[in-house]
Design a protein around this motif. Structure first.
Motif, mmCIF file in Angstrom:
data_model
loop_
_atom_site.group_PDB
_atom_site.id
_atom_site.type_symbol
_atom_site.label_atom_id
_atom_site.label_comp_id
_atom_site.label_asym_id
_atom_site.label_seq_id
_atom_site.Cartn_x
_atom_site.Cartn_y
_atom_site.Cartn_z
ATOM 1 N N GLU A 1 33.026 -39.268 -31.460
ATOM 2 C CA GLU A 1 32.130 -39.000 -30.331
ATOM 3 C C GLU A 1 32.798 -38.028 -29.363
ATOM 4 N N ASN A 2 34.139 -38.035 -29.385
ATOM 5 C CA ASN A 2 34.876 -37.227 -28.416
ATOM 6 C C ASN A 2 35.221 -35.825 -28.915
ATOM 7 N N ILE A 3 34.627 -35.425 -30.060
ATOM 8 C CA ILE A 3 34.809 -34.032 -30.481
ATOM 9 C C ILE A 3 33.986 -33.130 -29.551
ATOM 10 N N TYR A 4 32.864 -33.659 -29.073
ATOM 11 C CA TYR A 4 32.015 -32.890 -28.165
ATOM 12 C C TYR A 4 31.825 -33.624 -26.832
ATOM 13 N N PRO A 5 32.852 -33.658 -25.996
ATOM 14 C CA PRO A 5 32.744 -34.381 -24.724
ATOM 15 C C PRO A 5 32.117 -33.505 -23.638
ATOM 16 N N TYR A 6 31.440 -34.137 -22.726
ATOM 17 C CA TYR A 6 30.786 -33.381 -21.664
ATOM 18 C C TYR A 6 31.720 -33.178 -20.474
ATOM 19 N N ALA A 7 31.722 -31.968 -19.945
ATOM 20 C CA ALA A 7 32.488 -31.676 -18.728
ATOM 21 C C ALA A 7 31.480 -31.378 -17.630
ATOM 22 N N VAL A 8 31.663 -32.019 -16.483
ATOM 23 C CA VAL A 8 30.693 -31.863 -15.391
ATOM 24 C C VAL A 8 30.670 -30.398 -14.928
ATOM 25 N N GLN A 9 29.486 -29.896 -14.600
ATOM 26 C CA GLN A 9 29.308 -28.505 -14.174
ATOM 27 C C GLN A 9 29.015 -28.476 -12.672
ATOM 28 N N PRO A 10 30.014 -28.296 -11.832
ATOM 29 C CA PRO A 10 29.805 -28.411 -10.384
ATOM 30 C C PRO A 10 28.871 -27.343 -9.820
ATOM 31 N N LEU A 11 28.754 -26.220 -10.514
ATOM 32 C CA LEU A 11 27.947 -25.129 -9.967
ATOM 33 C C LEU A 11 26.477 -25.276 -10.310
ATOM 34 N N ASN A 12 26.184 -26.005 -11.374
ATOM 35 C CA ASN A 12 24.849 -25.875 -11.919
ATOM 36 C C ASN A 12 24.551 -26.974 -12.923
ATOM 37 N N GLU A 13 24.005 -28.095 -12.485
ATOM 38 C CA GLU A 13 23.480 -29.036 -13.465
ATOM 39 C C GLU A 13 22.476 -29.977 -12.838
ATOM 40 N N MET A 14 21.529 -30.425 -13.664
ATOM 41 C CA MET A 14 20.526 -31.411 -13.248
ATOM 42 C C MET A 14 20.377 -32.346 -14.421
ATOM 43 N N ASN B 1 20.310 -30.482 -17.974
ATOM 44 C CA ASN B 1 19.881 -29.087 -18.082
ATOM 45 C C ASN B 1 20.514 -28.253 -16.977
ATOM 46 N N ASN B 2 20.272 -26.955 -17.032
ATOM 47 C CA ASN B 2 20.687 -26.112 -15.915
ATOM 48 C C ASN B 2 19.624 -26.179 -14.827
ATOM 49 N N ILE B 3 19.924 -25.556 -13.686
ATOM 50 C CA ILE B 3 18.957 -25.463 -12.586
ATOM 51 C C ILE B 3 18.241 -24.139 -12.734
ATOM 52 N N ASP B 4 16.936 -24.139 -12.493
ATOM 53 C CA ASP B 4 16.180 -22.883 -12.595
ATOM 54 C C ASP B 4 16.512 -22.024 -11.367
ATOM 55 N N SER C 1 16.922 -21.457 -5.559
ATOM 56 C CA SER C 1 16.431 -22.452 -6.508
ATOM 57 C C SER C 1 15.652 -23.505 -5.746
ATOM 58 N N ARG C 2 14.591 -24.004 -6.365
ATOM 59 C CA ARG C 2 13.846 -25.110 -5.761
ATOM 60 C C ARG C 2 14.486 -26.410 -6.225
ATOM 61 N N PHE C 3 14.387 -27.456 -5.408
ATOM 62 C CA PHE C 3 15.138 -28.685 -5.671
ATOM 63 C C PHE C 3 14.789 -29.314 -7.025
ATOM 64 N N PHE C 4 13.495 -29.350 -7.346
ATOM 65 C CA PHE C 4 13.108 -30.041 -8.579
ATOM 66 C C PHE C 4 12.882 -29.090 -9.761
ATOM 67 N N ALA C 5 13.275 -27.808 -9.614
ATOM 68 C CA ALA C 5 13.034 -26.843 -10.695
ATOM 69 C C ALA C 5 14.143 -26.944 -11.751
ATOM 70 N N VAL C 6 13.772 -27.527 -12.900
ATOM 71 C CA VAL C 6 14.739 -27.716 -13.988
ATOM 72 C C VAL C 6 14.777 -26.445 -14.842
ATOM 73 N N GLY C 7 15.965 -25.992 -15.201
ATOM 74 C CA GLY C 7 16.099 -24.798 -16.033
ATOM 75 C C GLY C 7 15.788 -25.090 -17.490
ATOM 76 N N LYS C 8 15.749 -24.017 -18.291
ATOM 77 C CA LYS C 8 15.348 -24.177 -19.694
ATOM 78 C C LYS C 8 16.508 -24.528 -20.612
ATOM 79 N N ASP C 9 17.733 -24.266 -20.169
ATOM 80 C CA ASP C 9 18.874 -24.494 -21.055
ATOM 81 C C ASP C 9 19.299 -25.964 -21.060
#
Lengths: 536, 168
Positions: free
Chosen positions: A307-320, A352-355, A367-375
């Motif tokens: 499970e730890n081959i693909y661990p998530y790293a928090v994205q301080p600039l851009n995540e929702m 996801n990213n933020i739109d 960016s709008r608060f609730f606008a979720v990006g496509k990635d």
């Protein structure tokens, strides 16, 4: 020289106090992690010129009534591969004197602190990550009545063997109404707020940069019956930095968690939105150094190797993101629960990213608060079952479906998104009162990146002292190389009281180690490992 | 090198002095899972033996240990009056997960949260799980790092021994 004087004073203090004093205590811990390196072309493992590396940590504290003095010695001769080599060297990395009673607490020197969930301030040490952003300064904490506290601090942060450039100032307060006002409300409510400011001179020849950057946060925790709500919102004024490519934009961080817990059933929903919220005491810092805050990630921690081959790293600039986890226990002695009961766990995570709409006025984007990006950065759907079949036998099985955007999460180019399915079986057989065998069989199937894996693990334990462990990871149908690769390790561990000694040999795969959403790269290696830790 | 010698000397003196000292619990503020603050010095106020076990939701041996002892705990309480306190060192990211995680497993322990590791540091814990058996006067009478099936018997033996000493 100063350090030596400090140590001598500490020893004198210690000897003086040891003469029959009652409330005197000396405690400490000591840890060595070392490895030898052998070149191994099959896994692309390199050998550094010194062939062997060791990280050593020794901590000692003296407590006398309400006073505590402590120091930590660290030596990296040299630092293990994968740790920042700027740690190479040795010395006193941490020293402090602290006075604490029920009303007041004062710390001089190095200290770790956290405000709320850590959105605006959190310093901690994690040796597995080589992470240490301790403050060096002064901290004051007051607790006028139980359920109310105020904290204030000022200091600089650790930067390898020196202090960083920026000065951090912060205050934080919290009140728990039931405790503070002696109420008997069924609803238990805690409200808190923090203010943090950093100062760093504008030494940039091109930009006019803010020298004082403020961040503030408010939080609430409501607990009633089986329900708990925990939320925090933080705002930071514009803070151009190497992280955000010097844009003059304010940042926000939002974290919300709602949970339900009663005997046999637990549920939790967590959501986050982090927008331009990297906060460091030096605007030019990179890597894992000089972070003032720590943004909690919503991805559950993974305990299994593949499970730890693909661990998530928090994205301080851009995540929702949003995540949910459900734990349900089928009762004992029922048709489905069996004799001992059965635990079911389900979890879902999507980040996801933020739109964003780019603008060209120096603030970078809107960016709008609730606008979720496509990635999609990360998605996980997992199911787990844990069952005790008899006194001697326990089994666990887990399935995970993973979507992992390696380019975004690890900041790389050309890897794209990895889609993977992971299956895990974990069996524990208790042979008698002292002997037990635990075995794991895992597989990860993917058409991208490193392709398919099979992993086997077995651990034989003899209580209370011995563990014998063997592990084999087999990587086949890798999309980058044509040859399958074996990673094998074996280790013997001896435990006695608070002391642990482990010797192992094997190949370690290249990858990233993450704790709490903070990660460190580990290169492939082949060699002998020696780890020792003790506490006294 | 000088530094190293001084440090070694300091460690040796500390170990020698350890024999004569009186252990009391360090004072650290922890939180209960419903948000109240607790001073660790108050954990001993009931004058019963206390087991303090440091654990985390991501730690497999910790969960194995807590599941195992949960089945035995009612008997231990009846026989010795022991209080078992499970101190979670989960960081803020997983801290809110502790309550539903423990509730679903039916654990009967008192659970406290140490998200910034202040208590863990103060008790010199390097790895989890790490358990301490503490006498009512604050002495650490037994401790163990890690968990292998069967270790619960060692813990119980230490508890029984302490119980006998207390009765004398």
């Amino acid at each position: 020289m100063k350090k030596i004087i400090f140590i001598l004073v500490a020893i004198t203090f210690l000897h003086f106090l040891s003469r029959g004093q009652q409330d005197f205590a000396v405690h400490g811990d000591f840890e060595i992690n070392s490895q030898s390196y052998t070149p191994d072309s099959a896994i692309d493992a390199k050998q550094p010129p010194q062939k062997l590396a060791a990280n050593v940590y020794g901590y000692i504290s003296l407590r006398y009534n309400n006073f505590t003095a402590g120091l930590r010695y660290e030596a990296y001769q040299n630092a293990l591969l994968g740790y920042d080599q700027r740690y190479n060297g040795q010395g006193i990395a941490n020293r402090f004197i602290d006075y604490t009673d029920t009303f007041i607490s004062i710390t001089l020197g190095n200290f770790y602190e956290q405000f709320g969930n850590g959105l605006v301030l959190r310093s901690y040490e994690n040796r597995a990550l080589g992470y240490d952003n301790a403050f060096d300064g002064v901290r004051l904490r007051l607790q006028p009545v139980q359920g109310v506290y105020l904290k204030a601090l000022i200091g600089r942060q650790r930067y390898f063997w020196t202090d960083g450039n920026g000065i951090v100032r912060g205050v934080d307060g919290e009140i728990n109404f039931n405790q503070a006002l002696h109420l008997n409300w069924k609803t238990n409510m805690t409200v808190g707020g923090s203010f943090v400011s950093k100062f760093q001179r504008d030494d940039n020849p091109i930009y006019r940069l803010p020298e004082n950057v403020a961040a503030m946060a408010g939080r609430i925790n409501i607990n009633r019956g089986f329900f708990n709500l925990d939320g925090e919102f933080a705002y930071k004024i514009n803070d151009p930095s190497a992280d955000n490519f010097y844009i003059y934009k304010s940042g926000t961080a939002t974290y919300l968690s709602i949970s339900y817990s009663r005997q046999g059933l637990g549920m939790i929903i967590t959501a986050d939105r982090y927008d331009n919220f990297s906060f460091r005491s030096d605007r030019n810092a990179t890597g894992n150094s000089l972070f003032i805050n720590s943004l909690p990630t919503i991805v559950p921690t993974h305990a299994y190797m593949l499970e730890n081959i693909y661990p998530y790293a928090v994205q301080p600039l851009n995540e929702m993101g949003v995540s949910t986890e459900i734990f349900y226990r089928l009762r004992r002695k029922t048709l489905l629960g069996g004799h001992y009961g059965t635990l079911l766990v389900f979890d879902f995570v999507r980040i996801n990213n933020i739109d964003k709409k780019p603008v060209f006025d120096g603030t970078g984007y809107r960016s709008r608060f609730f606008a979720v990006g496509k990635d999609v950065f990360y998605q996980e759907i997992a199911m787990k079952i844990e069952k005790k079949i008899s006194y001697h036998l326990k089994v666990k099985a887990k399935y995970v479906n993973l979507v992992y955007n390696k380019d975004f999460v690890q900041g790389m180019v050309g890897y794209g998104t990895v889609y993977a399915n992971i299956g895990i079986a974990d069996i524990m057989r208790k042979i008698d009162h002292h002997h037990a065998l635990r075995a794991e069989l895992q597989t990860l199937q993917s058409h991208q990146d490193l392709g398919n894996w099979i992993m086997g693990f077995a651990e034989y334990s003899v209580s209370p002292h011995w563990f014998f462990t063997v592990m084999e990871e087999y990587n086949y149908q890798n999309t980058h190389t044509s040859k399958p690769v074996n990673y094998y390790t074996g280790a013997i561990t001896y435990v006695r009281g608070g002391t642990r000694l482990s010797i192992g040999y094997g190949r370690q795969r290249e990858g990233i180690v993450c704790v709490g959403g903070v990660c460190r790269n580990v290169p492939a290696s082949n060699g002998l490992m020696f780890n020792f830790s003790t506490t006294f | 090198m000088k530094n190293l010698l001084v440090i070694i000397f300091l460690f040796v003196s500390a170990t020698l002095l350890n024999a004569q000292q009186n252990n009391t619990l360090p004072q650290v503020m922890l939180k209960t899972i419903d948000g109240k603050t607790v001073n660790t010095a108050d954990l001993l106020k009931d004058s019963t033996p206390v087991i303090i076990d440091f654990w985390a939701t991501w730690c497999k041996p910790c969960i194995m240990e807590l599941n195992t002892i949960n089945d035995l705990y009612p008997d231990w309480q009846e026989e010795t009056g022991v209080k078992f306190i499970a101190v979670s060192v989960d960081e803020p990211r997983t801290m809110n997960r502790v309550a539903p995680f423990a509730a679903a497993r039916g654990w009967n322990y008192e659970i406290l949260l140490d998200p910034d590791g202040q208590f863990k540091h103060a008790m010199n814990v390097v790895n989890v799980p790490h358990s301490f058996l503490i006498a009512p006067d604050g002495h650490i009478v037994w401790q163990h790092s890690g968990f292998a099936p069967g270790d619960e018997d060692q813990m119980y033996e230490a508890l029984e021994k302490l119980e006998k000493q207390l009765k004398k």
